[in-house]
Design an enzyme around this catalytic site. Sequence first.
Site, PDB file in Angstrom:
ATOM      1  N   LYS A 139       0.834  -1.310   0.133  1.00 42.88           N
ATOM      2  CA  LYS A 139      -0.111   0.043  -0.120  1.00 42.88           C
ATOM      3  C   LYS A 139       0.841   1.365   0.011  1.00 42.88           C
ATOM      4  CE  LYS A 139      -3.042  -2.465   3.153  1.00 42.88           C
ATOM      5  NZ  LYS A 139      -2.807  -2.691   4.576  1.00 42.88           N
ATOM      6  N   GLY A 140       1.982   1.244   0.435  1.00 43.54           N
ATOM      7  CA  GLY A 140       2.904   2.262   0.724  1.00 43.54           C
ATOM      8  C   GLY A 140       3.021   3.297  -0.547  1.00 43.54           C
ATOM      9  N   GLU A 146       7.733   1.787  -6.620  1.00 46.14           N
ATOM     10  CA  GLU A 146       7.686   1.489  -5.023  1.00 46.14           C
ATOM     11  C   GLU A 146       7.945   2.935  -4.164  1.00 46.14           C
ATOM     12  OE1 GLU A 146       7.305  -0.342  -2.784  1.00 46.14           O
ATOM     13  OE2 GLU A 146       8.135  -2.446  -3.013  1.00 46.14           O
ATOM     14  N   ASP A 147       7.524   2.702  -2.838  1.00 50.31           N
ATOM     15  CA  ASP A 147       7.785   3.958  -2.218  1.00 50.31           C
ATOM     16  C   ASP A 147       9.084   3.876  -1.393  1.00 50.31           C
ATOM     17  OD1 ASP A 147       6.948   1.677  -0.654  1.00 50.31           O
ATOM     18  OD2 ASP A 147       6.027   2.619   0.958  1.00 50.31           O
ATOM     19  N   LYS A 204      17.049   3.254   0.792  1.00 49.87           N
ATOM     20  CA  LYS A 204      17.840   3.058   2.040  1.00 49.87           C
ATOM     21  C   LYS A 204      18.967   2.280   1.829  1.00 49.87           C
ATOM     22  CE  LYS A 204      15.148   3.466   5.982  1.00 49.87           C
ATOM     23  NZ  LYS A 204      14.657   2.874   7.250  1.00 49.87           N
ATOM     24  N   VAL A 248      11.105   5.746   8.726  1.00 51.19           N
ATOM     25  CA  VAL A 248      10.424   6.972   8.325  1.00 51.19           C
ATOM     26  C   VAL A 248       9.133   6.612   7.945  1.00 51.19           C
ATOM     27  CG1 VAL A 248      12.393   8.251   7.154  1.00 51.19           C
ATOM     28  CG2 VAL A 248      11.238   6.241   5.929  1.00 51.19           C
ATOM     29  N   ASP A 256       4.004   3.639   6.418  1.00 51.80           N
ATOM     30  CA  ASP A 256       3.470   3.332   7.683  1.00 51.80           C
ATOM     31  C   ASP A 256       4.087   3.008   8.869  1.00 51.80           C
ATOM     32  OD1 ASP A 256       3.679   0.996   6.659  1.00 51.80           O
ATOM     33  OD2 ASP A 256       2.314   0.224   8.273  1.00 51.80           O
ATOM     34  N   ARG A 296       0.371   7.107   7.231  1.00 46.80           N
ATOM     35  CA  ARG A 296       0.345   7.081   5.638  1.00 46.80           C
ATOM     36  C   ARG A 296      -0.194   8.275   4.886  1.00 46.80           C
ATOM     37  NH1 ARG A 296       1.608   1.503   3.983  1.00 46.80           N
ATOM     38  NH2 ARG A 296       0.466  -0.006   5.195  1.00 46.80           N
TER      39      ARG A 296
HETATM   40  C1  PRP Z   1       7.318  -1.695   2.169  1.00 47.63           C
HETATM   41  C2  PRP Z   1       7.773  -0.996   0.955  1.00 47.63           C
HETATM   42  C3  PRP Z   1       8.568  -2.088   0.111  1.00 47.63           C
HETATM   43  C4  PRP Z   1       9.033  -2.859   1.163  1.00 47.63           C
HETATM   44  C5  PRP Z   1      10.544  -2.439   1.112  1.00 47.63           C
HETATM   45  O1  PRP Z   1       6.394  -2.276   2.274  1.00 47.63           O
HETATM   46  O2  PRP Z   1       6.687  -0.455   0.566  1.00 47.63           O
HETATM   47  O3  PRP Z   1       7.479  -2.832  -0.601  1.00 47.63           O
HETATM   48  O4  PRP Z   1       8.559  -2.729   2.231  1.00 47.63           O
HETATM   49  O5  PRP Z   1      11.388  -3.329   2.154  1.00 47.63           O
HETATM   50  P1  PRP Z   1      12.399  -4.194   1.472  1.00 47.63           P
HETATM   51  O6  PRP Z   1      13.159  -3.544   0.690  1.00 47.63           O
HETATM   52  O7  PRP Z   1      13.272  -4.450   2.843  1.00 47.63           O
HETATM   53  O8  PRP Z   1      11.886  -5.526   1.189  1.00 47.63           O
HETATM   54  P2  PRP Z   1       5.580  -3.159   3.361  1.00 47.63           P
HETATM   55  O9  PRP Z   1       5.729  -4.703   3.233  1.00 47.63           O
HETATM   56  O10 PRP Z   1       5.817  -2.754   4.811  1.00 47.63           O
HETATM   57  O11 PRP Z   1       3.846  -2.781   3.070  1.00 47.63           O
HETATM   58  P3  PRP Z   1       3.138  -1.491   2.482  1.00 47.63           P
HETATM   59  O12 PRP Z   1       3.704  -1.008   1.211  1.00 47.63           O
HETATM   60  O13 PRP Z   1       1.715  -1.935   2.877  1.00 47.63           O
HETATM   61  O14 PRP Z   1       3.479  -0.612   3.843  1.00 47.63           O
END
Ligand code: PRP
Length: 188
Positions: free
Chosen positions: A48-49, A105-106, A137, A159, A165, A171
């Site tokens: 969702k990010g 991606e976020d 990051k 962050v 989130d 969010r």
């Molecule tokens: C977060 C973000 C990426 C992932 C990055 O998603 O949106 O998809 O983590 O992390 P990584 O590089 O360590 O794999 P999350 O699974 O938290 O879901 P969300 O987008 O719903 O918050």
Amino acid sequence: MTVQTDMTADIGEILLTEEEIAAKVAELGSQIGADYADRRLTLVSVLKGSLPFMADLMRAIPVPVRIDLMEVSSYGGTTTESSGLVRILKDLSATIEGEEVLIVEDIIDTGLTLNYLVRYLRGKNPRSLRICTLLDKPARRLVDIPVDYVGFTIPDQFVVGYGLDYGEYYRNLRFVGVLRPEVYTGVG
Ligand code: PRP
């Protein structure tokens, strides 16, 4: 966990303002538009990010785009650490075979989510597959992922905001901020 009704009280520092994000999104949109000139593009948002970033970026790209949404999960519950487990919660709704695909991606943290996703999407035979992330990051990377478009490279801080989130909250902040450690350690 307790989220203050004044969400900003849980933020220690604003890392990226609304204006800085908007300027970067416009810049990324122009760059992507130039790179895909005279072509059509499929944006695959990873929910969702990436939701606010996707909504803004798609309108900043001046070539025809279609969008699709995937939801994967790499973090569990309220933990600030990646579990390394990637589950597909929502799959693509249309075929991407022969299409120019850009993953939106976020944040890229360990890279485990994208590592999985790239392999998965490559298996569907797109014409091309690139990655655009708002935040990178690199300090926490566990797998090497070539990223084509990066908005901001950020330090190893937790962050939230603009889609990101903690425990599903924050969010809807318009900026990206650093969460006060006492919020996720429960101390203080
Ligand atoms: C977060 C973000 C990426 C992932 C990055 O998603 O949106 O998809 O983590 O992390 P990584 O590089 O360590 O794999 P999350 O699974 O938290 O879901 P969300 O987008 O719903 O918050």
